[in-house]
Design an enzyme around this catalytic site. Sequence first.
Site, PDB file in Angstrom:
ATOM      1  N   ASP A  14       3.034  -2.800   5.444  1.00  0.00           N
ATOM      2  CA  ASP A  14       4.240  -3.059   5.934  1.00  0.00           C
ATOM      3  C   ASP A  14       4.340  -3.030   7.408  1.00  0.00           C
ATOM      4  O   ASP A  14       5.189  -2.553   8.080  1.00  0.00           O
ATOM      5  CB  ASP A  14       5.355  -2.223   5.068  1.00  0.00           C
ATOM      6  CG  ASP A  14       5.403  -2.510   3.657  1.00  0.00           C
ATOM      7  OD1 ASP A  14       5.040  -3.500   3.287  1.00  0.00           O
ATOM      8  OD2 ASP A  14       5.601  -1.377   2.999  1.00  0.00           O
ATOM      9  N   LYS A  17       2.794  -7.753   9.137  1.00  0.00           N
ATOM     10  CA  LYS A  17       1.637  -8.719   9.079  1.00  0.00           C
ATOM     11  C   LYS A  17       2.328 -10.229   9.090  1.00  0.00           C
ATOM     12  O   LYS A  17       1.833 -11.022   9.750  1.00  0.00           O
ATOM     13  CB  LYS A  17       0.862  -8.483   7.862  1.00  0.00           C
ATOM     14  CG  LYS A  17       0.130  -7.201   7.935  1.00  0.00           C
ATOM     15  CD  LYS A  17      -0.975  -6.856   6.739  1.00  0.00           C
ATOM     16  CE  LYS A  17      -0.019  -6.755   5.762  1.00  0.00           C
ATOM     17  NZ  LYS A  17       0.511  -5.136   5.619  1.00  0.00           N
ATOM     18  N   GLY A  41       4.869  -7.717   0.325  1.00  0.00           N
ATOM     19  CA  GLY A  41       5.972  -8.554   0.597  1.00  0.00           C
ATOM     20  C   GLY A  41       5.865  -8.536   2.115  1.00  0.00           C
ATOM     21  O   GLY A  41       5.929  -7.668   2.993  1.00  0.00           O
ATOM     22  N   HIS A  42       5.762  -9.856   2.512  1.00  0.00           N
ATOM     23  CA  HIS A  42       5.388 -10.121   4.068  1.00  0.00           C
ATOM     24  C   HIS A  42       6.694 -10.964   4.622  1.00  0.00           C
ATOM     25  O   HIS A  42       7.082 -11.842   4.153  1.00  0.00           O
ATOM     26  CB  HIS A  42       4.391 -11.031   4.276  1.00  0.00           C
ATOM     27  CG  HIS A  42       3.105 -10.384   3.960  1.00  0.00           C
ATOM     28  ND1 HIS A  42       1.766 -10.975   4.063  1.00  0.00           N
ATOM     29  CD2 HIS A  42       2.737  -9.030   3.433  1.00  0.00           C
ATOM     30  CE1 HIS A  42       0.564 -10.070   3.725  1.00  0.00           C
ATOM     31  NE2 HIS A  42       1.379  -8.818   3.281  1.00  0.00           N
ATOM     32  N   GLN A 225      -1.367  -5.225   2.043  1.00  0.00           N
ATOM     33  CA  GLN A 225      -1.529  -3.989   2.065  1.00  0.00           C
ATOM     34  C   GLN A 225      -2.105  -3.525   3.249  1.00  0.00           C
ATOM     35  O   GLN A 225      -1.592  -4.162   4.420  1.00  0.00           O
ATOM     36  CB  GLN A 225      -2.266  -3.370   0.957  1.00  0.00           C
ATOM     37  CG  GLN A 225      -1.767  -3.728  -0.573  1.00  0.00           C
ATOM     38  CD  GLN A 225      -1.895  -5.008  -0.877  1.00  0.00           C
ATOM     39  OE1 GLN A 225      -2.796  -5.644  -1.066  1.00  0.00           O
ATOM     40  NE2 GLN A 225      -0.674  -5.512  -1.236  1.00  0.00           N
TER      41      GLN A 225
HETATM   42  P1  GDP Z   1       4.240  -6.742   6.267  1.00  0.00           P
HETATM   43  O1  GDP Z   1       3.941  -6.165   4.685  1.00  0.00           O
HETATM   44  O2  GDP Z   1       2.881  -6.223   6.664  1.00  0.00           O
HETATM   45  O3  GDP Z   1       4.237  -8.191   6.560  1.00  0.00           O
HETATM   46  O4  GDP Z   1       5.516  -6.254   6.820  1.00  0.00           O
HETATM   47  P2  GDP Z   1       6.948  -6.085   6.218  1.00  0.00           P
HETATM   48  O5  GDP Z   1       7.539  -7.443   5.977  1.00  0.00           O
HETATM   49  O6  GDP Z   1       6.949  -5.393   4.657  1.00  0.00           O
HETATM   50  O7  GDP Z   1       7.690  -5.043   6.752  1.00  0.00           O
HETATM   51  C1  GDP Z   1       7.773  -5.232   8.226  1.00  0.00           C
HETATM   52  C2  GDP Z   1       9.515  -4.942   8.194  1.00  0.00           C
HETATM   53  O8  GDP Z   1       9.664  -4.977   9.852  1.00  0.00           O
HETATM   54  C3  GDP Z   1       9.942  -6.338   7.997  1.00  0.00           C
HETATM   55  O9  GDP Z   1      11.485  -6.052   7.653  1.00  0.00           O
HETATM   56  C4  GDP Z   1      10.155  -7.078   9.447  1.00  0.00           C
HETATM   57  O10 GDP Z   1      11.267  -8.193   9.435  1.00  0.00           O
HETATM   58  C5  GDP Z   1      10.188  -6.043  10.288  1.00  0.00           C
HETATM   59  N1  GDP Z   1       9.763  -6.179  11.547  1.00  0.00           N
HETATM   60  C6  GDP Z   1       8.542  -6.709  12.063  1.00  0.00           C
HETATM   61  N2  GDP Z   1       8.522  -6.593  13.356  1.00  0.00           N
HETATM   62  C7  GDP Z   1       9.439  -5.682  13.868  1.00  0.00           C
HETATM   63  C8  GDP Z   1       9.760  -5.281  15.212  1.00  0.00           C
HETATM   64  O11 GDP Z   1       9.236  -5.532  16.011  1.00  0.00           O
HETATM   65  N3  GDP Z   1      11.012  -4.527  15.081  1.00  0.00           N
HETATM   66  C9  GDP Z   1      11.674  -4.466  14.058  1.00  0.00           C
HETATM   67  N4  GDP Z   1      13.097  -3.724  14.199  1.00  0.00           N
HETATM   68  N5  GDP Z   1      11.493  -4.926  12.795  1.00  0.00           N
HETATM   69  C10 GDP Z   1      10.305  -5.705  12.782  1.00  0.00           C
HETATM   70  P1  IMO Z   2       2.165  -5.263   2.214  1.00  0.00           P
HETATM   71  O1  IMO Z   2       1.207  -6.349   2.083  1.00  0.00           O
HETATM   72  C1  IMO Z   2       2.975  -1.051   1.326  1.00  0.00           C
HETATM   73  C2  IMO Z   2       1.376   0.484  -2.469  1.00  0.00           C
HETATM   74  C3  IMO Z   2       2.171   0.764  -3.408  1.00  0.00           C
HETATM   75  C4  IMO Z   2       1.526   1.905  -4.249  1.00  0.00           C
HETATM   76  C5  IMO Z   2      -0.087   1.508  -4.002  1.00  0.00           C
HETATM   77  C6  IMO Z   2      -0.641   0.812  -5.218  1.00  0.00           C
HETATM   78  O2  IMO Z   2       3.545  -5.770   2.032  1.00  0.00           O
HETATM   79  O3  IMO Z   2       1.777  -4.527   3.371  1.00  0.00           O
HETATM   80  P2  IMO Z   2      -0.045  -1.405  -6.460  1.00  0.00           P
HETATM   81  O4  IMO Z   2       1.122  -2.326  -6.579  1.00  0.00           O
HETATM   82  O5  IMO Z   2      -1.347  -2.221  -5.862  1.00  0.00           O
HETATM   83  O6  IMO Z   2      -0.473  -0.891  -7.887  1.00  0.00           O
HETATM   84  O7  IMO Z   2       0.377  -0.157  -5.717  1.00  0.00           O
HETATM   85  O8  IMO Z   2      -0.002   0.759  -3.169  1.00  0.00           O
HETATM   86  N1  IMO Z   2       1.469  -0.867  -1.892  1.00  0.00           N
HETATM   87  C7  IMO Z   2       1.997  -1.324  -0.602  1.00  0.00           C
HETATM   88  N2  IMO Z   2       2.808  -0.417   0.062  1.00  0.00           N
HETATM   89  N3  IMO Z   2       2.879  -2.574   1.393  1.00  0.00           N
HETATM   90  C8  IMO Z   2       2.170  -3.296   0.380  1.00  0.00           C
HETATM   91  O9  IMO Z   2       1.826  -4.497   0.751  1.00  0.00           O
HETATM   92  C9  IMO Z   2       1.620  -2.631  -0.797  1.00  0.00           C
HETATM   93  N4  IMO Z   2       0.993  -3.236  -1.785  1.00  0.00           N
HETATM   94  C10 IMO Z   2       0.799  -1.817  -2.713  1.00  0.00           C
HETATM   95  O10 IMO Z   2       3.511   1.261  -3.037  1.00  0.00           O
HETATM   96  O11 IMO Z   2       1.587   3.037  -3.340  1.00  0.00           O
HETATM   97 MG    MG Z   3       5.372  -5.549   3.222  1.00  0.00          MG
END
Ligand code: GDP
Ligand code: IMO
Ligand code: MG
Length: 425
Positions: A14, A17, A41-42, A225
């Site tokens: 998270d 990416k 979840g991106h 991840q």
């Molecule tokens: P990913 O899994 O690495 O793609 O990241 P996620 O989407 O799960 O989580 C990143 C969260 O931070 C999302 O809700 C984005 O919309 C938000 N986000 C990304 N960059 C920024 C930033 O620079 N500032 C803030 N406040 N939110 C951000």
């Molecule tokens: P993105 O791509 C954050 C975590 C789960 C759990 C462990 C194992 O959005 O960064 P699994 O479902 O693989 O059996 O879970 O890994 N986990 C993540 N945490 N971002 C993710 O993906 C994750 N995908 C799995 O919360 O601790």
């Molecule tokens: Mg994510």
Amino acid sequence: MTQVDVLLGLQWGDEGKGKIVDVLSPQYDLIARFQGGPNAGHTLEFDGKKFVLNTIPSGIFNEKTMNLIGNGVVIDPIILKRELDNLKKAGHDPVAAGKLVLARKAHLILPTHQLLDAANEQKMGAGKIGSTLKGIGPTYMDKTGRNGLRVGDTTLPDFAARYAKLVEKHKEILSHYEFEYDLTEKEAAFFEAIEFIKTIPHVDSEHFVNDYLKAGKKVLAEGAQGTLLDVDFGSYPFVTSSNTTTAGACTGLGIAPNKVGDVYGIFKAYCTRVGGGPFPTELDNEVGETLRQVGHEFGATTGRARRCGWIDLPALKYAIMLNGVTELIMMKADVLDGFDTIYACTHYEYNGETIDYMPYDIISIQPKPVLTAIEGWKTDMTKITSIDQIPSQLNAYIAFLEKELEVPIKFLSVGPDRTQTLTLR
Ligand code: GDP
Ligand code: IMO
Ligand code: MG
């Protein structure tokens, strides 16, 4: 001949990416996911709209970019269909536009894989991994156990029989758990989704990607991840079931190590983790709650509250080493805007010693973070549009991190929108 650039997370996922792959995608001809599955979840935000992608690469909103779901990914056909249905409703149809292809060798997540995930977590009780329950672990187990079903199998005449054989095996395992389930609806949805994914072109990702490189085209591999969730190098067993590191891009797409170009390592200006497992800099207090609220730190896939803490430099150095990071990207700097003082963990106290690396066992003996105070910038960064406007305190934080991590920070993200991205170098 070109090389494959890689973008991946350096923390526990998270990091942002999805946002950055979307920002970079106009520079690439192909974006490829190489591991993980719909546990990811991106999130992408642009033009006042927000999208969360689970399996689909984050290059999908760029008109000219092709997107590949590579052989290292595990695909849940039901979730992939739902993702594409939702995109279609929002006016985006990458299948009709010919912008999405699937690797034949990618493994399929069956409804029973999810049941096995849930049964296993239920049995572990308080010691559970905190899985997203998408069936990731059981699917990779069947892959390495040589039982799995692959995307290419869906077109074989005996696919239904192969499915039934694997499900029989899963039912046998499930009978050893006290676990109630009803497969009827899920199975119907699964077979409907299988028919749908047959309409998406299937490719051999190893040839597909290498042909792009031979033609001099630009390819970006999108990690899911984060490094600290890597099955080999993460905080095992509190990890996911794939190699989330650069090496995973080689096996997950079919490219040789000498075909890897730039490696973008992405991290938050602080740190989060969702699910169980060790987290040395965790702030289980009001400060952590502030980070969670200001940073909207709730899971994009499961909605769970993310655990929050200060940036962890020993962990980042470890991740940079494992991945061969050539450029860093710092995200969510704006979340720290309100703090008078922020902190960075430079070392750990561990077993009576001060160390600057991640020790083998961080589960039974939790490292205690040694923190350095850094002056806050007390400026609304979300409105900043040029690097000349960056406050001196934030510039000092950037310089401090670059000195510690010995890699330049190329981009600074100051908000969730595409446009809230500053190029530093
Ligand atoms: P990913 O899994 O690495 O793609 O990241 P996620 O989407 O799960 O989580 C990143 C969260 O931070 C999302 O809700 C984005 O919309 C938000 N986000 C990304 N960059 C920024 C930033 O620079 N500032 C803030 N406040 N939110 C951000
Ligand atoms: P993105 O791509 C954050 C975590 C789960 C759990 C462990 C194992 O959005 O960064 P699994 O479902 O693989 O059996 O879970 O890994 N986990 C993540 N945490 N971002 C993710 O993906 C994750 N995908 C799995 O919360 O601790
Ligand atoms: Mg994510």
